[in-house]
Design an enzyme around this catalytic site. Structure first.
Site, short mmCIF file in Angstrom:
data_model
loop_
_atom_site.label_atom_id
_atom_site.label_comp_id
_atom_site.label_asym_id
_atom_site.label_seq_id
_atom_site.Cartn_x
_atom_site.Cartn_y
_atom_site.Cartn_z
N GLY A 9 -0.76 1.57 5.23
CA GLY A 9 0.10 1.21 6.34
C GLY A 9 1.52 0.95 5.85
N CYS A 10 2.48 0.99 6.75
CA CYS A 10 3.88 0.83 6.34
C CYS A 10 4.15 -0.60 5.85
CB CYS A 10 4.81 1.21 7.47
SG CYS A 10 4.44 0.45 9.06
N TYR A 11 3.75 -1.60 6.63
CA TYR A 11 3.93 -2.98 6.19
C TYR A 11 3.14 -3.28 4.90
CZ TYR A 11 5.86 -4.23 10.84
OH TYR A 11 6.61 -4.32 11.98
N THR A 48 2.39 -1.36 2.54
CA THR A 48 3.02 -0.71 1.39
C THR A 48 3.98 -1.67 0.68
OG1 THR A 48 2.81 1.52 2.30
CG2 THR A 48 4.55 1.17 0.68
N MET A 85 12.62 -0.73 7.30
CA MET A 85 11.68 -1.86 7.24
C MET A 85 12.04 -2.78 6.09
SD MET A 85 7.54 -1.60 6.79
CE MET A 85 7.30 -1.32 8.54
#
Length: 307
Positions: free
Chosen positions: A113-115, A117, A203
């Site tokens: 997932g992006c978060y 990561t 992000m």
């Protein structure tokens, strides 16, 4: 030899970016379905059986159904959904953490997932090396561009330009938490506090630390040195030695597959802030998928990446 690739869900945000990255590359031949075919289970099943690699850019339930369609095929899969990130038989697609060779040899790879990561990139090396305790109650604060929420959230932010900040996940139990705990090797679930801002991409993920309250914690310089050594061979992840006064996300940000890490410390050494900056659609999604696909296809890891 050219590898045949099927992107299931190529009409979505992540799928479109992967398609744009792969289309000009001679190493890959794309299997493309028209609007009618991509809604046909039979056409998709045929595509899986014809492909060498498939990339799933689908909602979780649809990704599970897609894997069933691919049953019996020799196709190797990269799943960009969250459906298989902690599932048995799947390799976690974070080369810098999992190991490049494991991904290169895997048949089923699940994109992080992006978060997670950013969170895992900051904590996993420090906990593995005993510089931070695994049993600490960690907290993760993060903000993301609205593109990470898919078509519905993109439409909401573009229609309602008065939104300045969207806090969410307030009931806790966010779907990213299991992978954050597992791959950062934590003894407890972290408290995850995500938010969305009116920028399309970008992000910032932050982990604040009360070092003076931990029984086992390295000083700030030790944390910084560990991360620098851990990522020194990576072309994607960089630990910055500087400590700027501010970190900015810009609405005009272009596509990037970099992951930039920072360690900020109080003068008395009692507190620290670990910070990761990335593109939620780059290293947080499409860039990670291409990086994994490169490794699985035996190609240079960073081919087609924006670094």
């Amino acid at each position: 030899m050219t590898a045949r690739v099927f992107i299931d869900g190529a009409a979505g945000t992540t799928g479109l970016e992967i398609l744009e990255r792969l289309a000009p590359r001679s190493e890959f031949e794309l299997i493309v379905l028209d609007d009618v075919q991509r809604k046909s289970a039979d056409a998709r099943r045929d595509a899986y059986h014809a492909a060498d690699f498939a990339v799933l850019c689908l909602p979780d339930d649809a990704a599970i159904e897609a894997v069933a369609l691919a049953e019996g095929a020799k196709v190797r899969i990269v799943d960009a959904s969250s459906a298989h990130r902690v599932a048995p038989g799947w390799t976690y697609g974070f080369p810098e953490i999992t190991g490049r060779e494991k991904i290169a040899n895997a048949a089923r790879v699940s994109n992080p997932g992006c978060y997670p990561t950013g969170f895992i990139a900051l904590l996993a090396p420090l906990i593995r090396n005993g510089l931070l305790p695994a049993d600490w109650p960690y907290v993760c604060h993060a903000v993301s561009g609205y593109s990470g929420g898919g078509k519905a959230l993109i439409a909401r932010f573009e229609d309602d330009t008065d939104i300045a900040y969207r806090d969410y996940g307030l009931a806790l139990g966010h779907k990213h938490v299991p992978e954050m705990q597992r791959y950062a090797e934590l003894g407890h679930e972290p408290v995850f506090a995500p938010a969305v801002i009116p920028a399309h991409r970008g992000m910032v993920v932050e982990v604040p630390l009360h070092l003076s309250m931990m029984e086992r914690a390295a000083p700030v310089d030790g944390l910084r040195q560990c991360l620098q050594l851990f990522y020194q061979s990576s072309e994607v992840v960089t630990l910055h030695a500087d400590t700027p006064d501010e970190l900015l996300l810009r609405r005009s940000a272009e596509q990037s597959d970099r992951l930039d890490l920072y360690v900020f410390g109080a003068r008395d050494g009692k507190q620290a802030r670990l910070v990761a900056v990335l593109d939620n659609l780059g290293k947080g999604a499409s860039g990670a998928a291409v990086q994994n696909l490169n490794l699985m296809a035996g190609l240079p890891e960073t081919a087609g990446l924006s670094l």
